[in-house]
Design a protein around this motif. Structure first.
Motif, PDB file in Angstrom:
ATOM      1  N   ASP A  59       2.128   4.264  -2.864  1.00 47.11           N
ATOM      2  CA  ASP A  59       3.468   3.767  -2.608  1.00 47.11           C
ATOM      3  C   ASP A  59       3.325   2.494  -1.785  1.00 47.11           C
ATOM      4  OD1 ASP A  59       6.052   3.218  -1.923  1.00 47.11           O
ATOM      5  OD2 ASP A  59       6.471   5.155  -0.991  1.00 47.11           O
ATOM      6  N   LEU A  60       3.600   1.347  -2.396  1.00 48.54           N
ATOM      7  CA  LEU A  60       3.425   0.067  -1.721  1.00 48.54           C
ATOM      8  C   LEU A  60       4.449  -0.164  -0.621  1.00 48.54           C
ATOM      9  CD1 LEU A  60       2.589  -2.174  -4.806  1.00 48.54           C
ATOM     10  CD2 LEU A  60       0.994  -1.323  -3.061  1.00 48.54           C
ATOM     11  N   ALA A  61       5.419   0.716  -0.496  1.00 43.76           N
ATOM     12  CA  ALA A  61       6.396   0.623   0.585  1.00 43.76           C
ATOM     13  C   ALA A  61       5.993   1.482   1.775  1.00 43.76           C
ATOM     14  CB  ALA A  61       7.777   1.041   0.089  1.00 43.76           C
ATOM     15  N   SER A  62       4.739   1.888   1.846  1.00 45.07           N
ATOM     16  CA  SER A  62       4.239   2.690   2.957  1.00 45.07           C
ATOM     17  C   SER A  62       2.847   2.201   3.342  1.00 45.07           C
ATOM     18  CB  SER A  62       4.176   4.167   2.571  1.00 45.07           C
ATOM     19  OG  SER A  62       3.414   4.899   3.505  1.00 45.07           O
ATOM     20  N   LEU A  63       2.695   1.683   4.562  1.00 47.51           N
ATOM     21  CA  LEU A  63       1.382   1.209   4.999  1.00 47.51           C
ATOM     22  C   LEU A  63       0.368   2.344   5.045  1.00 47.51           C
ATOM     23  CD1 LEU A  63       2.333  -1.274   7.883  1.00 47.51           C
ATOM     24  CD2 LEU A  63       2.006  -1.747   5.446  1.00 47.51           C
ATOM     25  N   ALA A  64       0.804   3.515   5.443  1.00 52.76           N
ATOM     26  CA  ALA A  64      -0.103   4.658   5.494  1.00 52.76           C
ATOM     27  C   ALA A  64      -0.599   5.021   4.104  1.00 52.76           C
ATOM     28  CB  ALA A  64       0.589   5.861   6.141  1.00 52.76           C
ATOM     29  N   ASP A  65       0.282   4.966   3.111  1.00 53.50           N
ATOM     30  CA  ASP A  65      -0.131   5.316   1.752  1.00 53.50           C
ATOM     31  C   ASP A  65      -1.038   4.238   1.169  1.00 53.50           C
ATOM     32  OD1 ASP A  65       0.266   7.602   0.054  1.00 53.50           O
ATOM     33  OD2 ASP A  65       1.098   6.215  -1.416  1.00 53.50           O
ATOM     34  N   ILE A  66      -0.802   2.981   1.519  1.00 49.36           N
ATOM     35  CA  ILE A  66      -1.701   1.911   1.078  1.00 49.36           C
ATOM     36  C   ILE A  66      -3.098   2.143   1.636  1.00 49.36           C
ATOM     37  CG2 ILE A  66      -2.204  -0.553   1.268  1.00 49.36           C
ATOM     38  CD1 ILE A  66       0.848  -1.028   1.255  1.00 49.36           C
ATOM     39  N   ARG A  67      -3.176   2.526   2.909  1.00 53.57           N
ATOM     40  CA  ARG A  67      -4.477   2.793   3.517  1.00 53.57           C
ATOM     41  C   ARG A  67      -5.165   3.986   2.832  1.00 53.57           C
ATOM     42  NH1 ARG A  67      -5.756   0.251   8.141  1.00 53.57           N
ATOM     43  NH2 ARG A  67      -4.141  -1.031   9.145  1.00 53.57           N
ATOM     44  N   ARG A  68      -4.402   5.034   2.538  1.00 49.95           N
ATOM     45  CA  ARG A  68      -4.988   6.189   1.858  1.00 49.95           C
ATOM     46  C   ARG A  68      -5.496   5.803   0.481  1.00 49.95           C
ATOM     47  NH1 ARG A  68      -4.037   8.553  -2.138  1.00 49.95           N
ATOM     48  NH2 ARG A  68      -2.036   7.484  -2.388  1.00 49.95           N
ATOM     49  N   ALA A  69      -4.688   5.020  -0.268  1.00 44.70           N
ATOM     50  CA  ALA A  69      -5.077   4.601  -1.612  1.00 44.70           C
ATOM     51  C   ALA A  69      -6.308   3.698  -1.571  1.00 44.70           C
ATOM     52  CB  ALA A  69      -3.916   3.881  -2.290  1.00 44.70           C
ATOM     53  N   ALA A  70      -6.356   2.787  -0.607  1.00 39.44           N
ATOM     54  CA  ALA A  70      -7.521   1.901  -0.490  1.00 39.44           C
ATOM     55  C   ALA A  70      -8.783   2.702  -0.213  1.00 39.44           C
ATOM     56  CB  ALA A  70      -7.284   0.875   0.612  1.00 39.44           C
ATOM     57  N   ALA A  71      -8.668   3.735   0.603  1.00 34.61           N
ATOM     58  CA  ALA A  71      -9.826   4.586   0.874  1.00 34.61           C
ATOM     59  C   ALA A  71     -10.276   5.309  -0.396  1.00 34.61           C
ATOM     60  CB  ALA A  71      -9.487   5.591   1.973  1.00 34.61           C
ATOM     61  N   GLU A  72      -9.307   5.748  -1.214  1.00 37.68           N
ATOM     62  CA  GLU A  72      -9.654   6.413  -2.466  1.00 37.68           C
ATOM     63  C   GLU A  72     -10.317   5.443  -3.440  1.00 37.68           C
ATOM     64  OE1 GLU A  72      -7.540   8.938  -6.097  1.00 37.68           O
ATOM     65  OE2 GLU A  72      -6.519   8.769  -4.155  1.00 37.68           O
ATOM     66  N   VAL A  73      -9.802   4.218  -3.512  1.00 40.03           N
ATOM     67  CA  VAL A  73     -10.430   3.201  -4.358  1.00 40.03           C
ATOM     68  C   VAL A  73     -11.867   2.955  -3.907  1.00 40.03           C
ATOM     69  CG1 VAL A  73     -10.392   0.747  -4.970  1.00 40.03           C
ATOM     70  CG2 VAL A  73      -8.264   2.071  -5.007  1.00 40.03           C
ATOM     71  N   ARG A  74     -12.061   2.874  -2.611  1.00 40.59           N
ATOM     72  CA  ARG A  74     -13.415   2.648  -2.078  1.00 40.59           C
ATOM     73  C   ARG A  74     -14.357   3.774  -2.505  1.00 40.59           C
ATOM     74  NH1 ARG A  74     -15.419  -0.569   1.913  1.00 40.59           N
ATOM     75  NH2 ARG A  74     -13.312  -1.388   2.281  1.00 40.59           N
ATOM     76  N   GLU A  75     -13.896   5.011  -2.440  1.00 41.91           N
ATOM     77  CA  GLU A  75     -14.723   6.148  -2.857  1.00 41.91           C
ATOM     78  C   GLU A  75     -15.059   6.063  -4.339  1.00 41.91           C
ATOM     79  OE1 GLU A  75     -12.745   9.740  -1.863  1.00 41.91           O
ATOM     80  OE2 GLU A  75     -12.856   9.424   0.313  1.00 41.91           O
ATOM     81  N   ARG A  76     -14.080   5.724  -5.155  1.00 40.02           N
ATOM     82  CA  ARG A  76     -14.310   5.685  -6.603  1.00 40.02           C
ATOM     83  C   ARG A  76     -15.279   4.561  -6.980  1.00 40.02           C
ATOM     84  NH1 ARG A  76      -8.865   7.128 -10.022  1.00 40.02           N
ATOM     85  NH2 ARG A  76      -8.111   8.842  -8.708  1.00 40.02           N
ATOM     86  N   LEU A  77     -15.180   3.436  -6.291  1.00 38.90           N
ATOM     87  CA  LEU A  77     -16.045   2.311  -6.636  1.00 38.90           C
ATOM     88  C   LEU A  77     -17.508   2.573  -6.305  1.00 38.90           C
ATOM     89  CD1 LEU A  77     -13.842  -0.772  -5.684  1.00 38.90           C
ATOM     90  CD2 LEU A  77     -14.588  -0.079  -7.955  1.00 38.90           C
ATOM     91  N   ALA A  78     -17.762   3.614  -5.532  1.00 40.52           N
ATOM     92  CA  ALA A  78     -19.147   3.966  -5.237  1.00 40.52           C
ATOM     93  C   ALA A  78     -19.886   4.406  -6.489  1.00 40.52           C
ATOM     94  CB  ALA A  78     -19.194   5.067  -4.176  1.00 40.52           C
ATOM     95  N   THR A  79     -19.143   4.869  -7.516  1.00 40.43           N
ATOM     96  CA  THR A  79     -19.774   5.342  -8.749  1.00 40.43           C
ATOM     97  C   THR A  79     -19.277   4.573  -9.970  1.00 40.43           C
ATOM     98  OG1 THR A  79     -18.076   7.067  -8.962  1.00 40.43           O
ATOM     99  CG2 THR A  79     -20.120   7.663  -7.826  1.00 40.43           C
ATOM    100  N   ARG A  80     -18.655   3.413  -9.744  1.00 39.89           N
ATOM    101  CA  ARG A  80     -18.145   2.606 -10.854  1.00 39.89           C
ATOM    102  C   ARG A  80     -18.642   1.175 -10.733  1.00 39.89           C
ATOM    103  NH1 ARG A  80     -13.634   6.181 -10.367  1.00 39.89           N
ATOM    104  NH2 ARG A  80     -13.240   7.236 -12.350  1.00 39.89           N
ATOM    105  N   PRO A  81     -18.441   0.367 -11.768  1.00 40.43           N
ATOM    106  CA  PRO A  81     -18.853  -1.032 -11.680  1.00 40.43           C
ATOM    107  C   PRO A  81     -18.175  -1.731 -10.514  1.00 40.43           C
ATOM    108  CG  PRO A  81     -18.312  -0.446 -13.947  1.00 40.43           C
ATOM    109  CD  PRO A  81     -17.886   0.711 -13.091  1.00 40.43           C
TER     110      PRO A  81
END
Length: 304
Positions: A59-81
């Motif tokens: 939810d781009l209208a929530s800073l907390a949710d942006i931080r959570r999503a960014a952390a999830e993206v970081r985890e996924r990129l550990a096993t992706r290009p």
């Protein structure tokens, strides 16, 4: 091979851009930040035949949710290009300046400017080199009749703190806030360009007038009908395009030949000079510094 992260890929020109990326870059992976769960990834796979698409709820209208999503993206990129592309297409236009984000910011400025600032800064260290970042802006930042179609008022830059605060105002104020947020996008891109290493390019992008994107879904029924009618007429003119054509052009700008020097404003794939008002280094640096404070990044930078 690389990974592209995209916001605003579930409808309108963004949906067409996502499909074009999947069709033309079959070995790359596309990660869509989406507000709801939905099944957009499965839909795009059926439509394009490419399974290399996943979603992360955000939810781009929530800073907390942006931080959570960014952390999830970081985890996924550990096993992706590695991250080679970022397409920030999400944006909104409200019919007032009273609606707020989860953090109390005026909603248009919060989503169109602050969300992009936070998301990009949380992920900057993940970008490969070379990489390309596109933040979708709008020609309405020029503040003229041609780009605003006589409907959107010119931007009014009152300082970042004031612009981030909700305030009384109806439809005209909401449209003015939208134009001002798109001026903020250009400022944000200029400031980011000065902080990126050579090889990682960033651009602000104007898709032209694209009816049928859902941008004015907050407007009333009559307003939406009027815009739809005018939009159909303008699609055949140089200033308009349908969502499919606009989406393909946006995707090609991300993946095709370098459209110009990093930091430039790109209008439908062609680099050009943005408005004279958009070249104000003091405002650009003010936006960067105040956005850092509002997004909770300043303390992190001081201790880094």
């Amino acid at each position: 091979m690389g990974t592209t992260l995209m916001t605003g890929g579930t409808r309108g020109l963004g949906r067409h851009a996502a499909a074009h990326l999947l069709r033309t870059r079959p070995d790359d992976h596309l990660v869509l930040l989406v507000r709801g769960d939905g099944d957009i990834a499965r839909q795009l796979t059926r439509e394009t035949g490419n399974p290399n698409v996943t979603t992360v709820r955000c939810d781009l209208a929530s800073l907390a949710d942006i931080r959570r999503a960014a952390a999830e993206v970081r985890e996924r990129l550990a096993t992706r290009p590695p991250l080679t592309g970022f397409l920030a297409n999400a944006g909104l236009q409200m019919t007032s300046t009273e609606a707020t984000t989860a953090d109390g910011f005026e909603l248009t400025f919060g989503v169109n400017v602050l969300a992009n600032h936070l998301l990009l800064n949380l992920l900057l260290d993940l970008f490969a080199n070379p990489a390309r970042i596109i933040v979708v802006g709008s020609g309405v930042h020029f503040g003229d009749g041609k780009n605003g179609l006589g409907v959107v008022p010119p931007p009014r830059w009152d300082g970042v703190t004031a612009l981030a605060a909700p305030r009384p105002g109806g439809v005209r104020a909401g449209r003015e806030a939208y134009a001002t947020s798109k001026l903020g996008v250009v400022y944000l891109v200029h400031a980011l360009k000065r902080r990126l290493p050579a090889g990682i390019d960033v651009y602000s992008y104007a898709p032209g007038f694209v009816p049928g994107t859902g941008l004015i879904r907050d407007a009333g029924v009559l307003s939406r009908a009027a815009v739809a009618t005018v939009g159909q007429l303008l699609r055949a003119t140089p200033i308009g395009a349908g969502p499919a054509k606009a989406g393909r052009t946006l995707a090609r700008t991300l993946t095709g030949p370098r459209p110009g020097d990093s930091g430039e404003y790109v209008d439908r794939g062609v680099a050009m000079r943005s408005s004279e008002e958009s070249y104000d280094r003091a405002r650009e640096e003010e936006l960067w510094a105040v956005a850092d404070e509002l997004c909770g990044l300043a303390a992190t930078r001081r201790t880094a």
